[in-house]
Motif scaffolding. Sequence first.
Motif, PDB file in Angstrom:
ATOM      1  N   TRP A 163     105.392  32.568  30.374  1.00 49.55           N
ATOM      2  CA  TRP A 163     104.822  33.552  30.032  1.00 49.55           C
ATOM      3  C   TRP A 163     104.034  34.157  29.416  1.00 49.55           C
ATOM      4  O   TRP A 163     103.106  34.499  29.409  1.00 49.55           O
ATOM      5  CB  TRP A 163     104.534  33.689  31.408  1.00 49.55           C
ATOM      6  CG  TRP A 163     103.600  34.332  32.135  1.00 49.55           C
ATOM      7  CD1 TRP A 163     103.148  35.050  32.515  1.00 49.55           C
ATOM      8  CD2 TRP A 163     102.380  33.744  32.377  1.00 49.55           C
ATOM      9  NE1 TRP A 163     101.676  35.640  33.056  1.00 49.55           N
ATOM     10  CE2 TRP A 163     101.557  34.659  33.036  1.00 49.55           C
ATOM     11  CE3 TRP A 163     101.620  32.314  32.154  1.00 49.55           C
ATOM     12  CZ2 TRP A 163      99.854  33.938  33.773  1.00 49.55           C
ATOM     13  CZ3 TRP A 163     100.647  31.574  32.611  1.00 49.55           C
ATOM     14  CH2 TRP A 163      99.929  32.520  33.012  1.00 49.55           C
ATOM     15  N   ALA A 164     105.267  35.199  29.239  1.00 46.36           N
ATOM     16  CA  ALA A 164     104.633  36.563  27.473  1.00 46.36           C
ATOM     17  C   ALA A 164     106.300  36.781  26.921  1.00 46.36           C
ATOM     18  O   ALA A 164     107.436  36.606  27.928  1.00 46.36           O
ATOM     19  CB  ALA A 164     104.492  36.950  29.048  1.00 46.36           C
ATOM     20  N   ASN A 165     105.904  37.653  26.320  1.00 48.44           N
ATOM     21  CA  ASN A 165     106.828  38.268  25.621  1.00 48.44           C
ATOM     22  C   ASN A 165     106.380  39.744  25.547  1.00 48.44           C
ATOM     23  O   ASN A 165     105.293  39.486  24.243  1.00 48.44           O
ATOM     24  CB  ASN A 165     107.100  37.723  24.516  1.00 48.44           C
ATOM     25  CG  ASN A 165     108.304  38.454  23.182  1.00 48.44           C
ATOM     26  OD1 ASN A 165     108.472  38.932  22.447  1.00 48.44           O
ATOM     27  ND2 ASN A 165     109.589  39.204  24.346  1.00 48.44           N
ATOM     28  N   TRP A 166     106.987  40.688  25.745  1.00 51.63           N
ATOM     29  CA  TRP A 166     106.741  42.181  25.415  1.00 51.63           C
ATOM     30  C   TRP A 166     107.831  43.148  25.092  1.00 51.63           C
ATOM     31  O   TRP A 166     109.142  42.337  25.360  1.00 51.63           O
ATOM     32  CB  TRP A 166     105.960  42.833  27.022  1.00 51.63           C
ATOM     33  CG  TRP A 166     104.754  42.592  27.271  1.00 51.63           C
ATOM     34  CD1 TRP A 166     104.580  41.687  27.885  1.00 51.63           C
ATOM     35  CD2 TRP A 166     103.417  43.477  27.300  1.00 51.63           C
ATOM     36  NE1 TRP A 166     103.042  41.629  27.980  1.00 51.63           N
ATOM     37  CE2 TRP A 166     103.112  42.426  27.905  1.00 51.63           C
ATOM     38  CE3 TRP A 166     103.980  44.966  26.643  1.00 51.63           C
ATOM     39  CZ2 TRP A 166     101.123  42.790  27.779  1.00 51.63           C
ATOM     40  CZ3 TRP A 166     102.006  45.428  26.790  1.00 51.63           C
ATOM     41  CH2 TRP A 166     101.079  44.245  27.890  1.00 51.63           C
ATOM     42  N   VAL A 167     108.103  43.582  23.713  1.00 51.39           N
ATOM     43  CA  VAL A 167     108.592  44.509  22.721  1.00 51.39           C
ATOM     44  C   VAL A 167     108.518  46.469  23.643  1.00 51.39           C
ATOM     45  O   VAL A 167     107.176  46.664  23.090  1.00 51.39           O
ATOM     46  CB  VAL A 167     108.380  44.396  22.091  1.00 51.39           C
ATOM     47  CG1 VAL A 167     110.319  45.270  21.442  1.00 51.39           C
ATOM     48  CG2 VAL A 167     108.442  42.837  21.871  1.00 51.39           C
ATOM     49  N   THR A 168     109.678  46.562  24.021  1.00 53.94           N
ATOM     50  CA  THR A 168     109.696  48.099  24.161  1.00 53.94           C
ATOM     51  C   THR A 168     109.271  49.034  23.376  1.00 53.94           C
ATOM     52  O   THR A 168     109.869  48.565  21.972  1.00 53.94           O
ATOM     53  CB  THR A 168     110.844  48.362  25.080  1.00 53.94           C
ATOM     54  OG1 THR A 168     111.166  48.199  26.352  1.00 53.94           O
ATOM     55  CG2 THR A 168     110.679  50.353  25.414  1.00 53.94           C
ATOM     56  N   PRO A 169     108.146  49.686  23.429  1.00 53.52           N
ATOM     57  CA  PRO A 169     107.753  50.414  22.207  1.00 53.52           C
ATOM     58  C   PRO A 169     108.523  51.767  21.515  1.00 53.52           C
ATOM     59  O   PRO A 169     109.417  51.738  22.523  1.00 53.52           O
ATOM     60  CB  PRO A 169     106.101  51.308  22.533  1.00 53.52           C
ATOM     61  CG  PRO A 169     106.179  51.151  23.810  1.00 53.52           C
ATOM     62  CD  PRO A 169     106.993  49.963  24.073  1.00 53.52           C
ATOM     63  N   THR A 170     109.042  52.337  20.509  1.00 47.81           N
ATOM     64  CA  THR A 170     110.094  53.059  20.595  1.00 47.81           C
ATOM     65  C   THR A 170     109.388  54.540  20.832  1.00 47.81           C
ATOM     66  O   THR A 170     108.121  54.757  21.218  1.00 47.81           O
ATOM     67  CB  THR A 170     109.583  53.321  18.430  1.00 47.81           C
ATOM     68  OG1 THR A 170     107.913  53.837  18.492  1.00 47.81           O
ATOM     69  CG2 THR A 170     109.972  52.388  18.101  1.00 47.81           C
ATOM     70  N   GLY A 171     110.401  55.345  20.961  1.00 53.58           N
ATOM     71  CA  GLY A 171     110.097  56.391  21.509  1.00 53.58           C
ATOM     72  C   GLY A 171     110.763  56.405  22.973  1.00 53.58           C
ATOM     73  O   GLY A 171     110.973  57.326  23.575  1.00 53.58           O
ATOM     74  N   PHE A 172     110.714  55.605  23.569  1.00 51.89           N
ATOM     75  CA  PHE A 172     111.977  54.933  24.648  1.00 51.89           C
ATOM     76  C   PHE A 172     113.189  55.080  24.318  1.00 51.89           C
ATOM     77  O   PHE A 172     113.782  54.700  23.915  1.00 51.89           O
ATOM     78  CB  PHE A 172     111.860  53.785  25.440  1.00 51.89           C
ATOM     79  CG  PHE A 172     110.081  53.859  26.020  1.00 51.89           C
ATOM     80  CD1 PHE A 172     110.044  53.594  27.596  1.00 51.89           C
ATOM     81  CD2 PHE A 172     108.743  54.124  25.336  1.00 51.89           C
ATOM     82  CE1 PHE A 172     108.526  53.785  28.120  1.00 51.89           C
ATOM     83  CE2 PHE A 172     107.265  53.910  26.329  1.00 51.89           C
ATOM     84  CZ  PHE A 172     107.435  53.692  27.359  1.00 51.89           C
ATOM     85  N   PRO A 173     114.155  55.414  25.602  1.00 50.94           N
ATOM     86  CA  PRO A 173     115.117  55.521  25.196  1.00 50.94           C
ATOM     87  C   PRO A 173     116.222  54.464  25.249  1.00 50.94           C
ATOM     88  O   PRO A 173     117.380  53.940  25.075  1.00 50.94           O
ATOM     89  CB  PRO A 173     116.179  56.600  26.412  1.00 50.94           C
ATOM     90  CG  PRO A 173     114.722  56.571  28.124  1.00 50.94           C
ATOM     91  CD  PRO A 173     113.326  55.860  26.675  1.00 50.94           C
ATOM     92  N   ARG A 174     115.496  53.180  25.965  1.00 52.91           N
ATOM     93  CA  ARG A 174     115.801  51.828  26.005  1.00 52.91           C
ATOM     94  C   ARG A 174     114.762  51.004  25.724  1.00 52.91           C
ATOM     95  O   ARG A 174     113.386  51.487  26.085  1.00 52.91           O
ATOM     96  CB  ARG A 174     116.185  51.801  27.713  1.00 52.91           C
ATOM     97  CG  ARG A 174     117.480  52.233  27.446  1.00 52.91           C
ATOM     98  CD  ARG A 174     118.783  51.825  28.238  1.00 52.91           C
ATOM     99  NE  ARG A 174     119.988  52.367  29.585  1.00 52.91           N
ATOM    100  CZ  ARG A 174     120.987  52.107  30.018  1.00 52.91           C
ATOM    101  NH1 ARG A 174     120.809  50.380  30.589  1.00 52.91           N
ATOM    102  NH2 ARG A 174     122.384  52.444  30.003  1.00 52.91           N
ATOM    103  N   ARG A 175     114.765  50.345  25.179  1.00 54.88           N
ATOM    104  CA  ARG A 175     113.722  48.533  24.595  1.00 54.88           C
ATOM    105  C   ARG A 175     115.077  47.715  24.567  1.00 54.88           C
ATOM    106  O   ARG A 175     115.781  47.674  24.694  1.00 54.88           O
ATOM    107  CB  ARG A 175     113.789  49.279  22.984  1.00 54.88           C
ATOM    108  CG  ARG A 175     113.013  50.810  22.084  1.00 54.88           C
ATOM    109  CD  ARG A 175     112.990  50.665  21.293  1.00 54.88           C
ATOM    110  NE  ARG A 175     111.672  50.214  21.015  1.00 54.88           N
ATOM    111  CZ  ARG A 175     111.262  49.438  19.454  1.00 54.88           C
ATOM    112  NH1 ARG A 175     112.122  49.787  18.853  1.00 54.88           N
ATOM    113  NH2 ARG A 175     110.749  49.100  19.059  1.00 54.88           N
TER     114      ARG A 175
END
Length: 234
Positions: free
Chosen positions: A124-136
């Motif tokens: 359905w979709a693909n999202w990548v956690t952006p930089t700056g988060f403690p977990r990606r």
Amino acid sequence: MSESSPQTVPEVPIRRAASVLMLRENNGGFEVFIQHRVSTMDFAAGMVVYPGGRVDPKDSATAASGHLGETIISAHCKQWAGTAVWDEGEASAPQKAGEILAAALREVHEETGLSLEPGQLFPWANWVTPTGFPRRFDTYFFVAALAAGQEPAHQTTEAVRSHWAKPEELFAALERGELKMMRPTQRTLLDAMALGTIEQIASSRPVIKAVHPDPRDSHSSHPVRSTEISAPRS
């Protein structure tokens, strides 16, 4: 007096994950199965999410076993054409697609007690956690239309409760400040709502491109901008 050296921001590894929008018919529309995350979690604390989790080493063995179905994996590979599934080329894509599907099936079973068939899940979709988060996370979203008699339960310690909900009611509660949803959750659900029916959702077969969201929009339903979408892989 010597100049102080600039601080180096530690690089956060990006882990692959899978998340599943489980859907069922309801009075001409549909409901989605959601979880309310525990407020003390180190990622997505207190958020409304779908069942899912990280790709585990055991998922590699499941993918390599061939039990997921060559035809299914081939179709998934085509839909993941604009994602990191293809980063190492065509030869590695089937194994990667299989690992993601295996993780989705395993996580749904662990968190809800429900055993889905591989053919019930559609990319359905693909999202990548952006930089700056403690977990990606590099998260791969699936949709799954549940058959009669398939009833998920609440059995995960990562959420305080799990239940079926109408999308319209979720967004109304979000507007009132009664719950929180991250942008990928909002966007994937809004995109499903735009198609209207489960049949249309399951048959849409989008060719997916990775979204690298602007962290300033992390708690909004802002439409995906072209600058956030990865270029398709050749």
